[in-house]
Design a protein around this motif. Structure first.
Motif, PDB file in Angstrom:
ATOM      1  N   CYS A 140       0.861  -1.183   0.000  1.00  0.00           N
ATOM      2  CA  CYS A 140       0.000   0.000   0.000  1.00  0.00           C
ATOM      3  C   CYS A 140       0.898   1.234   0.000  1.00  0.00           C
ATOM      4  O   CYS A 140       1.997   1.214   0.562  1.00  0.00           O
ATOM      5  CB  CYS A 140      -0.834   0.082   1.273  1.00  0.00           C
ATOM      6  SG  CYS A 140      -1.958  -1.279   1.486  1.00  0.00           S
ATOM      7  N   GLY A 141       0.399   2.321  -0.570  1.00  0.00           N
ATOM      8  CA  GLY A 141       1.096   3.609  -0.494  1.00  0.00           C
ATOM      9  C   GLY A 141       2.520   3.518  -1.005  1.00  0.00           C
ATOM     10  O   GLY A 141       2.801   3.031  -2.106  1.00  0.00           O
ATOM     11  N   THR A 142       3.442   3.947  -0.168  1.00  0.00           N
ATOM     12  CA  THR A 142       4.851   3.951  -0.548  1.00  0.00           C
ATOM     13  C   THR A 142       5.363   2.542  -0.833  1.00  0.00           C
ATOM     14  O   THR A 142       6.160   2.333  -1.760  1.00  0.00           O
ATOM     15  CB  THR A 142       5.667   4.632   0.573  1.00  0.00           C
ATOM     16  OG1 THR A 142       5.352   6.019   0.536  1.00  0.00           O
ATOM     17  CG2 THR A 142       7.148   4.443   0.414  1.00  0.00           C
ATOM     18  N   ALA A 143       4.899   1.578  -0.069  1.00  0.00           N
ATOM     19  CA  ALA A 143       5.350   0.192  -0.285  1.00  0.00           C
ATOM     20  C   ALA A 143       4.915  -0.277  -1.678  1.00  0.00           C
ATOM     21  O   ALA A 143       5.641  -0.996  -2.369  1.00  0.00           O
ATOM     22  CB  ALA A 143       4.772  -0.717   0.796  1.00  0.00           C
ATOM     23  N   SER A 163       5.929  -4.231   3.351  1.00  0.00           N
ATOM     24  CA  SER A 163       5.345  -3.375   4.379  1.00  0.00           C
ATOM     25  C   SER A 163       6.422  -2.915   5.348  1.00  0.00           C
ATOM     26  O   SER A 163       7.167  -3.726   5.889  1.00  0.00           O
ATOM     27  CB  SER A 163       4.267  -4.150   5.137  1.00  0.00           C
ATOM     28  OG  SER A 163       3.750  -3.366   6.173  1.00  0.00           O
ATOM     29  N   GLN A 164       6.486  -1.601   5.542  1.00  0.00           N
ATOM     30  CA  GLN A 164       7.421  -1.062   6.530  1.00  0.00           C
ATOM     31  C   GLN A 164       7.018  -1.546   7.918  1.00  0.00           C
ATOM     32  O   GLN A 164       7.807  -2.127   8.639  1.00  0.00           O
ATOM     33  CB  GLN A 164       7.406   0.469   6.438  1.00  0.00           C
ATOM     34  CG  GLN A 164       8.422   1.203   7.298  1.00  0.00           C
ATOM     35  CD  GLN A 164       8.100   1.226   8.772  1.00  0.00           C
ATOM     36  OE1 GLN A 164       8.937   0.813   9.605  1.00  0.00           O
ATOM     37  NE2 GLN A 164       6.924   1.653   9.137  1.00  0.00           N
ATOM     38  N   SER A 165       5.768  -1.305   8.276  1.00  0.00           N
ATOM     39  CA  SER A 165       5.307  -1.608   9.643  1.00  0.00           C
ATOM     40  C   SER A 165       5.086  -3.098   9.868  1.00  0.00           C
ATOM     41  O   SER A 165       5.129  -3.573  10.994  1.00  0.00           O
ATOM     42  CB  SER A 165       3.991  -0.888   9.896  1.00  0.00           C
ATOM     43  OG  SER A 165       2.987  -1.380   9.010  1.00  0.00           O
ATOM     44  N   THR A 222       0.089  -3.507   8.242  1.00  0.00           N
ATOM     45  CA  THR A 222      -0.958  -2.896   7.433  1.00  0.00           C
ATOM     46  C   THR A 222      -2.068  -3.909   7.144  1.00  0.00           C
ATOM     47  O   THR A 222      -1.817  -4.989   6.587  1.00  0.00           O
ATOM     48  CB  THR A 222      -0.349  -2.345   6.125  1.00  0.00           C
ATOM     49  OG1 THR A 222       0.637  -1.390   6.512  1.00  0.00           O
ATOM     50  CG2 THR A 222      -1.375  -1.677   5.242  1.00  0.00           C
ATOM     51  N   VAL A 254       5.326   9.901   9.775  1.00  0.00           N
ATOM     52  CA  VAL A 254       4.244   9.213   9.050  1.00  0.00           C
ATOM     53  C   VAL A 254       4.632   8.999   7.577  1.00  0.00           C
ATOM     54  O   VAL A 254       4.359   7.955   6.997  1.00  0.00           O
ATOM     55  CB  VAL A 254       2.915   9.998   9.190  1.00  0.00           C
ATOM     56  CG1 VAL A 254       1.898   9.530   8.163  1.00  0.00           C
ATOM     57  CG2 VAL A 254       2.357   9.809  10.594  1.00  0.00           C
ATOM     58  N   ALA A 255       5.278   9.987   6.989  1.00  0.00           N
ATOM     59  CA  ALA A 255       5.699   9.839   5.588  1.00  0.00           C
ATOM     60  C   ALA A 255       6.882   8.878   5.510  1.00  0.00           C
ATOM     61  O   ALA A 255       7.894   9.063   6.183  1.00  0.00           O
ATOM     62  CB  ALA A 255       6.077  11.190   5.010  1.00  0.00           C
ATOM     63  N   SER A 256       6.741   7.890   4.680  1.00  0.00           N
ATOM     64  CA  SER A 256       7.785   6.862   4.577  1.00  0.00           C
ATOM     65  C   SER A 256       8.863   7.314   3.590  1.00  0.00           C
ATOM     66  O   SER A 256       8.562   7.696   2.463  1.00  0.00           O
ATOM     67  CB  SER A 256       7.122   5.574   4.078  1.00  0.00           C
ATOM     68  OG  SER A 256       8.031   4.525   4.097  1.00  0.00           O
ATOM     69  N   GLN A 304      13.360  -0.781   0.449  1.00  0.00           N
ATOM     70  CA  GLN A 304      12.414  -1.779  -0.079  1.00  0.00           C
ATOM     71  C   GLN A 304      12.727  -2.056  -1.553  1.00  0.00           C
ATOM     72  O   GLN A 304      12.745  -3.208  -2.006  1.00  0.00           O
ATOM     73  CB  GLN A 304      10.971  -1.263   0.029  1.00  0.00           C
ATOM     74  CG  GLN A 304      10.401  -1.329   1.444  1.00  0.00           C
ATOM     75  CD  GLN A 304       9.163  -0.455   1.640  1.00  0.00           C
ATOM     76  OE1 GLN A 304       8.865   0.415   0.816  1.00  0.00           O
ATOM     77  NE2 GLN A 304       8.450  -0.673   2.729  1.00  0.00           N
ATOM     78  N   LEU A 307       3.092  11.486  -3.930  1.00  0.00           N
ATOM     79  CA  LEU A 307       2.460  11.045  -2.664  1.00  0.00           C
ATOM     80  C   LEU A 307       3.070  11.792  -1.481  1.00  0.00           C
ATOM     81  O   LEU A 307       2.352  12.267  -0.591  1.00  0.00           O
ATOM     82  CB  LEU A 307       2.628   9.526  -2.485  1.00  0.00           C
ATOM     83  CG  LEU A 307       2.177   8.953  -1.128  1.00  0.00           C
ATOM     84  CD1 LEU A 307       0.685   9.162  -0.897  1.00  0.00           C
ATOM     85  CD2 LEU A 307       2.490   7.469  -1.018  1.00  0.00           C
ATOM     86  N   LYS A 308       4.398  11.929  -1.495  1.00  0.00           N
ATOM     87  CA  LYS A 308       5.051  12.624  -0.378  1.00  0.00           C
ATOM     88  C   LYS A 308       4.527  14.045  -0.262  1.00  0.00           C
ATOM     89  O   LYS A 308       4.209  14.517   0.819  1.00  0.00           O
ATOM     90  CB  LYS A 308       6.573  12.703  -0.578  1.00  0.00           C
ATOM     91  CG  LYS A 308       7.486  11.622  -0.185  1.00  0.00           C
ATOM     92  CD  LYS A 308       7.370  10.969   1.136  1.00  0.00           C
ATOM     93  CE  LYS A 308       6.213  10.032   1.204  1.00  0.00           C
ATOM     94  NZ  LYS A 308       6.508   8.617   1.088  1.00  0.00           N
ATOM     95  N   GLU A 354       0.813  14.185   0.988  1.00  0.00           N
ATOM     96  CA  GLU A 354       0.501  13.738   2.347  1.00  0.00           C
ATOM     97  C   GLU A 354       1.036  14.654   3.437  1.00  0.00           C
ATOM     98  O   GLU A 354       0.444  14.727   4.509  1.00  0.00           O
ATOM     99  CB  GLU A 354       0.921  12.279   2.580  1.00  0.00           C
ATOM    100  CG  GLU A 354       2.370  12.020   2.892  1.00  0.00           C
ATOM    101  CD  GLU A 354       2.623  10.564   3.270  1.00  0.00           C
ATOM    102  OE1 GLU A 354       3.559   9.985   2.705  1.00  0.00           O
ATOM    103  OE2 GLU A 354       1.914  10.002   4.122  1.00  0.00           O
ATOM    104  N   VAL A 408      -1.458   1.564   9.214  1.00  0.00           N
ATOM    105  CA  VAL A 408      -2.906   1.506   8.974  1.00  0.00           C
ATOM    106  C   VAL A 408      -3.409   0.101   9.291  1.00  0.00           C
ATOM    107  O   VAL A 408      -3.485  -0.767   8.428  1.00  0.00           O
ATOM    108  CB  VAL A 408      -3.221   1.938   7.521  1.00  0.00           C
ATOM    109  CG1 VAL A 408      -4.717   1.971   7.296  1.00  0.00           C
ATOM    110  CG2 VAL A 408      -2.628   3.311   7.257  1.00  0.00           C
TER     111      VAL A 408
END
Ligand code: M6R
Length: 608
Positions: free
Chosen positions: A301-304, A349-351, A354, A400-402, A409, A486-487, A490, A605
């Motif tokens: 998702c998103g940056t990933a 996924s960073q976290s 998600t 929050v911004a990756s 990645q 995106l950066k 956001e 998320v």
């Protein structure tokens, strides 16, 4: 997203609860609260809308020496951000904090019609449900929690305390992380291990479907079916320095600037420059199986997702007989997509938490497809559920911004692609240039960051008043443009979109006017001349171009130029992305917005 903390032990619970919640602030929240119990069970509940400082203000008149308590930062899902919707939720003598979503809360609420609900949340329904089994406390709290959870559909990480037993906390998880920290005569609870740093390095990560009864000196874990669990005590590897700003004004700037070191960690022990090959042990796929792989599906998702998309362009370059498909997890989980035989899925996924990415992982595993995690957070749910994986090892990403996760990645996935190419016998002459550049990237990143920071900072001032930005690129520069846009949106709240240069004529060209600036990524390469023609088309229509390029003799007359001087060619887009990261950062600083915690967003998320 929401954060949970809990404490039972010899010290003042309020101290840990507040410091723990502050550590979790980066995850994003809109209200906070804590409850503590004294030795007789008398509760002190304090909740506040907004920042933790508001909660601290209220606590000034409610200081307690209580030795047990739970706390929460809430990111609104059901019900607006307000004090009444903030956790902990109280039902009679019972208090609950909850991360996740109770999907069948309406049905459960209808059954609990005798109870007078005070909030709009699904979490209070869970509190009332547990209380309906707990009653006057004759029945153990843990049993009441288990009975209630058996009726729940959805995701949860919960911590529950009761005035009737001020010595224990009951915690449980399904789809939302919970860590139990083991101290000396104290036990700590958190939804993220970073809250435990400075208190203990020993932790138990609860698994889905497990319930723990926790006192100062004892932790008893069972499954919902009452089977005892012998939990593994793990070491928390992160140190305190990694979650502090270290002299930077914001975590975001720190994380952008530490990319030379974070990428070095990603590469450690995995690159052999002399032989021009990479070694990735983590995925654990035997060579015979690597040779058979025909299809890679990359999920994020998103940056990933952007990292996956960029990696797919590279992997296709050196393993032509493989197809690579990168998908957005929130879409893919509901598609009826066919996954061909001999596929492997990369779960990015960073976290590692998600919700949509995790749901895809579970679905893909059910279909018997091998899964490989490209994850940062050690011990996270995705990291534990994949068949094998490669940690990117960039350390905690707080903003929050990756940023640093993206760079690593991409490279981790490219290395996975190279591992397949090596197994398939792709000529070393094809692979070696990638390996060589990968090994040189950390140093190149350092140089570009040092050079570009001042330039970007100055250039940003020209564009602060713009509310619209278009990011342009083609081939490998296109996913890079998507990530840059995106950066900007956001954190700087600028309406920024990315287009492939070739798509301009198919619609977006109509947008060009004085309200828009265009950030054009122009790496040297086969498609450079074509991209330049597209830039000319924008210029002819009065566009405001910022060119980011590594072409020596760049001679287009554009409004602003940011030059990348580096011997890195293949991975030049990753260097250009550093410019986009700095551009978004300084734009946000100029506009005076909250850099590390942009409005409405959460770091991880964990709900759909
Ligand atoms: O933790 P994950 O990598 O799974 O997170 C995915 C996205 O939520 C994340 O990349 C998000 O898009 C970032 N805020 C982007 O900067």
């Amino acid at each position: 997203m929401c954060g949970i903390v809990g404490y039972v032990g010899k010290n003042k619970a309020q101290d840990f609860l507040i410091s723990g919640l502050k550590r979790l602030e980066y995850r994003g929240y809109d209200s906070a609260g804590i409850v503590t119990l004294d030795n007789d069970g008398k509760a002190t509940l304090v909740r506040a809308k907004g920042k933790i400082t508001n909660l601290e203000d209220k606590l000034k008149n409610n200081k307690k020496d209580d030795k047990i308590g739970i706390g929460h930062t809430r990111w609104a899902t059901h019900g607006e951000p307000s004090e009444k919707n903030a956790h902990p939720h109280q039902v009679d003598k019972l208090f609950l904090v909850h991360n996740g979503i109770i999907e069948n809360y309406k049905e459960l609420k209808a059954e609990l019609n005798e109870y007078d609900f005070k909030s709009d949340t699904d979490s209070e329904v869970l509190a009332a449900l547990i209380n309906s089994f707990y009653g006057d406390g004759k029945y153990p709290l843990t049993n009441a929690v288990v009975q209630a959870l058996k009726l729940v559909k959805g995701t949860y990480g919960i911590a529950v305390v009761s005035e009737l037993n001020p010595n224990e906390i009951v915690v449980a998880r399904s789809g939302s992380p919970l860590v139990i920290g083991i101290g000396h005569d104290e036990t700590l609870i958190a939804s993220d291990a970073s809250a435990l740093l400075g208190h203990t390095k020993r932790a138990i990560y609860l698994n889905d479907g497990e319930v723990a009864t926790v006192t100062a000196n004892n932790i008893e874990i069972k499954t919902l079916n009452a089977e005892p669990v012998s939990a593994k005590v793990e070491k928390i590897e992160t140190n305190l320095a990694a979650i502090q700003k270290g002299g930077y004004a914001h975590f975001l700037l720190k994380e952008i600037m530490e990319q030379p070191e974070s990428l070095t960690e990603t590469l450690r022990g995995r690159v052999n420059i002399e032989d021009g090959v990479v070694h990735l042990g983590g995925p654990g796929i035997p060579e015979t199986e690597l040779r058979r792989i025909k299809h890679i599906v990359i999920v994020g998702c998103g940056t990933a997702y952007h990292a996956g998309l960029l990696a797919s362009y590279y992997i296709e370059q050196f393993t032509p007989e493989i197809t690579v498909e990168t998908v957005i997890a929130s879409e893919y989980r509901y598609r009826q997509a066919y996954i061909p035989e001999d596929s492997v899925a990369l779960i990015v996924s960073q976290s590692g938490e998600t919700a949509d990415t995790l749901a895809c992982l579970r679905e893909i595993k059910k279909r018997g497809v091998r899964t490989v995690g490209i994850v940062n957070a050690i011990g996270s749910t995705i990291a534990r559920e994949v068949d094998g994986g490669t940690y990117v090892h960039v350390g905690p990403e707080i903003s929050v911004a990756s940023t640093k996760a993206f760079t690593s990645q991409v490279i981790a996935m490219v290395m996975f692609g190279l591992t397949i190419a090596q197994a398939k016998g792709v000529k070393n002459a094809i692979i070696r240039p990638y390996v060589t550049e990968i090994s040189k990237l950390p140093e190149a990143i350092k140089e570009v960051l040092n050079e570009a920071e001042g330039t970007v900072r100055k250039i940003v001032k020209k564009y602060v008043s713009y509310d619209h930005g278009i990011y342009l690129g083609r081939d490998v520069a296109y996913p890079t443009a998507m990530e840059g846009a995106l950066k900007l949106k956001e954190i700087a709240y600028v309406d920024a979109n990315a287009y492939a240069f070739g798509e301009l004529k198919h619609g977006p060209l109509a947008l060009i006017d004085d309200r828009f600036f265009e950030l054009a990524l122009l790496p040297e390469g086969e498609l450079y001349d074509k991209a330049v023609s597209n830039v000319q088309e924008v210029l002819a229509r009065g566009g405001h171009i910022i060119a980011v390029t590594n072409v020596d003799k760049f001679d287009l007359s554009v409004e602003s130029i940011i030059k990348i001087n580096s011997e890195i060619k293949i991975f030049a887009p990753l260097l250009m992305n550093l410019v986009s990261q700095l551009f978004a950062y300084y734009m946000t600083v100029e506009k005076g917005y909250n850099v590390d915690q942009p409005r409405n967003l959460a770091k991880s998320v964990t709900v759909e």
